[in-house]
Design an enzyme around this catalytic site. Structure first.
Site, mmCIF file in Angstrom:
data_model
loop_
_atom_site.group_PDB
_atom_site.id
_atom_site.type_symbol
_atom_site.label_atom_id
_atom_site.label_comp_id
_atom_site.label_asym_id
_atom_site.label_seq_id
_atom_site.Cartn_x
_atom_site.Cartn_y
_atom_site.Cartn_z
ATOM 1 N N CYS A 189 0.548 -11.162 -13.728
ATOM 2 C CA CYS A 189 1.997 -11.094 -13.520
ATOM 3 C C CYS A 189 2.648 -12.347 -14.122
ATOM 4 O O CYS A 189 2.215 -13.464 -13.839
ATOM 5 C CB CYS A 189 2.281 -11.018 -12.026
ATOM 6 S SG CYS A 189 4.021 -11.136 -11.640
ATOM 7 N N CYS B 68 6.463 -17.610 -8.444
ATOM 8 C CA CYS B 68 6.820 -16.798 -7.269
ATOM 9 C C CYS B 68 5.820 -17.061 -6.149
ATOM 10 O O CYS B 68 4.641 -17.210 -6.402
ATOM 11 C CB CYS B 68 6.776 -15.337 -7.707
ATOM 12 S SG CYS B 68 6.514 -14.131 -6.409
ATOM 13 N N CYS C 256 2.189 -13.996 -4.235
ATOM 14 C CA CYS C 256 0.710 -13.990 -4.217
ATOM 15 C C CYS C 256 0.192 -15.397 -4.501
ATOM 16 O O CYS C 256 0.885 -16.202 -5.098
ATOM 17 C CB CYS C 256 0.085 -13.129 -5.294
ATOM 18 S SG CYS C 256 0.930 -11.728 -5.879
ATOM 19 N N CYS D 256 7.717 -6.149 -9.780
ATOM 20 C CA CYS D 256 6.538 -6.719 -9.119
ATOM 21 C C CYS D 256 5.397 -5.710 -9.215
ATOM 22 O O CYS D 256 5.560 -4.552 -8.811
ATOM 23 C CB CYS D 256 6.849 -7.039 -7.668
ATOM 24 S SG CYS D 256 5.381 -7.449 -6.714
ATOM 25 N N GLU E 235 3.965 -1.676 23.693
ATOM 26 C CA GLU E 235 4.645 -2.228 22.510
ATOM 27 C C GLU E 235 5.962 -2.880 22.952
ATOM 28 O O GLU E 235 6.712 -2.309 23.741
ATOM 29 C CB GLU E 235 4.896 -1.083 21.511
ATOM 30 C CG GLU E 235 5.856 -1.360 20.387
ATOM 31 C CD GLU E 235 5.464 -2.509 19.453
ATOM 32 O OE1 GLU E 235 4.304 -2.574 19.017
ATOM 33 O OE2 GLU E 235 6.346 -3.344 19.179
ATOM 34 N N ASP F 248 -4.275 -5.055 18.708
ATOM 35 C CA ASP F 248 -3.799 -5.244 17.325
ATOM 36 C C ASP F 248 -2.576 -6.167 17.371
ATOM 37 O O ASP F 248 -1.460 -5.768 17.059
ATOM 38 C CB ASP F 248 -3.448 -3.876 16.717
ATOM 39 C CG ASP F 248 -3.118 -3.972 15.233
ATOM 40 O OD1 ASP F 248 -3.192 -5.078 14.665
ATOM 41 O OD2 ASP F 248 -2.775 -2.930 14.647
ATOM 42 N N CYS G 193 -4.965 -9.909 11.733
ATOM 43 C CA CYS G 193 -4.552 -10.305 10.377
ATOM 44 C C CYS G 193 -4.659 -11.820 10.229
ATOM 45 O O CYS G 193 -4.152 -12.376 9.265
ATOM 46 C CB CYS G 193 -3.116 -9.839 10.108
ATOM 47 S SG CYS G 193 -1.940 -10.471 11.293
#
Ligand SMILES: C[S@@+](CC[C@H](N)C(=O)[O-])C[C@H]1O[C@@H](n2cnc3c(N)ncnc32)[C@H](O)[C@@H]1O
Length: 447
Positions: A68, A74, A77, A156, A330, A374, A401
């Site tokens: 990219c 940017c 990433c 992108c 939630e 999660d 994550c």
């Protein structure tokens, strides 16, 4: 500014390469394990420093050319300079290191990272801050790393391809319409952010415009929709009146069409509202969902499954045929609303949702046979741990994550009688340092 040569030893959290100069630990963005680099020290503390590459003297064999043109500017990433296979191995190392340093585990049953066949055009959500320049031109893109400087991005390679026409068209429309763009320094103007969400499975796109003050009209929505009238199913104004870094506010106004899009995962259909959480990589969450289903098939039918941090109900609905009843928990009211609709459209009436903080709701629930966790990046809290200790669910599936908080919580679960059967990393975020994991915990001695 001090300049020195450094051999990069490994990658660390936040995606930096790391090496040693004597006892000093030096973190270097865009460096790769194996590189010999000449760096300038940008910031130095007592035991560690941050450096910037001046020259790559000997490139690591893991290096490749970023695809990219915006990559080094940017902040979207961090790892395009590493070949994809090596990215998958390095993500495994990040998890191993976190588990080793934080949880003290050195015989981790860590599987290989599940990668994507084609690691491009995967993001089903794009959130772009905007700015109007003095010449009235609108720029939109991503923040440069650690700054509020917007790098203007025309295209992108990580977004769903079907977003491109809508984005290019929106740029022209917003420019011509003279919509005032919010300036966070002056706290002036209205439009803060343009978000697109969508699905390659259902080919739908939802446009969300985040504003500082309620301002937008149906006429503007119709003009934006014209960027791809076949795919765009709705245009929503999300009002965020606070001075905050959080993108979405709490109030939504449907300007045109419907305030949600449909997604499909393993034959189930999901309504996803403008601001409800959903994983950004549909092919990869489908792979993880399949692994979860395989596990439930092995365990067989149980009485009660609790899905903590349930979002729009993905894991709850996947669980529905494997338990007499499923309870999702939630905190986001709009996500819970979507989740109840998802129960209806998939006709899985043994699933209910409780709206609120898992810390407060879980202690009120009956013992689960299977607990799904999660959580957001900060991991689980003390009351969730107390609930686990009081009810001792035989199986826990923990989706994370963030390896450091997973490691912290793993240490606690192990101290409280659980073993890790395996941990499987999934590459939900190719070309970034982020990694998602699926961990199966079993209670020692069973039920
Ligand atoms: C990583 S997402 C997972 C969502 C869902 N399991 C999925 O896969 O789509 C975490 C979810 O937890 C919710 N959440 C954050 N803090 C929470 C809390 N304290 N109690 C309950 N839910 C929370 C967020 O709104 C979000 O929907």
């Amino acid at each position: 500014m001090k300049s020195l040569k450094l051999r990069i030893k490994k990658m660390v959290q936040k995606g930096f390469g790391m090496g040693y100069s004597g006892k000093l630990v030096i973190f270097v963005p865009y460096s790769v394990p194996g590189d010999l680099v000449k760096i300038n020290i940008k910031e130095q503390k007592k035991d560690y420093a941050f450096g910037e590459i001046e020259d790559v003297i000997e490139p690591s064999p893991l290096r490749t050319d970023p695809f990219c043109p915006y990559f080094y500017d940017c902040g979207g990433c961090q790892w395009q300079m590493i070949d994809y296979k090596s990215q998958l191995n390095l993500k495994k190392d990040l998890i191993y290191d976190a588990m080793n340093h934080i949880a003290g585990i050195n015989n981790l049953p860590l599987q290989d990272t599940q990668g994507m066949e084609t690691p491009l055009h995967y993001r089903n959500k794009v959130q772009l801050p905007l700015k109007r320049l003095k010449n009235r031109k609108i720029i939109m893109g991503f923040y440069r790393y650690n700054t509020h400087h917007i790098v203007d991005i025309e295209k992108c390679p990580l977004h769903l391809e079907q977003f491109q026409n809508v984005l290019s068209h929106a740029r022209t429309v917003l420019q011509e319409e003279r919509v005032t763009i919010y300036d966070e320094v002056k706290d002036w103007g209205k439009l803060r952010n343009l978000t697109l969400r969508g699905s390659s499975q259902t080919d739908e796109i939802l446009i969300v415009l985040v504003t500082r003050r309620k301002m937008l009209s149906r006429t503007l929505a119709e003009k934006l929709r014209a960027g791809d009238p076949e795919r765009v199913v709705g245009v929503v104004e999300n009002l965020n009146e606070e001075k905050t870094n959080r993108i979405f506010g709490t109030k939504n106004f449907t300007l045109w069409g419907r305030p949600y899009y449909y997604e499909k995962i393993l034959g189930l259909k999901f309504i996803i509202g403008a601001t409800s959480f959903f994983q950004v990589n549909t092919p990869m969450i489908s792979k993880m969902a399949q692994q979860f289903i395989n596990e439930l098939k092995d365990i067989n039918y149980v009485d009660h499954i609790v899905d903590a941090y349930s979002g729009v109900g993905l894991f709850s609905l996947l669980s529905s045929s494997f338990a007499r009843r499923v309870t999702g928990v939630e905190i986001s009211a709009p996500a819970v609303k979507d989740a109840f609709k998802n129960v209806e459209i998939n006709e899985q009436m043994n699933v209910i949702f409780r709206e609120g903080d898992a810390e407060e709701i879980l202690p009120e629930l009956e013992k689960p046979d299977i607990l799904i966790l999660d959580p957001p990046r900060k991991g689980i809290g003390p009351n969730v741990i107390k609930f686990i200790n009081n009810t001792k669910p035989p199986y826990i599936f923990y989706i994370s994550c963030n390896p450091p908080t997973l490691a912290r919580d793993t240490k606690i679960l192990i101290e409280n009688g659980y073993d890790i059967e395996y941990i499987k990393p999934y590459d939900f975020f190719p070309h970034t340092f982020h990694v998602e994991t699926f961990t199966k915990f079993v209670l020692k001695g069973g039920k």
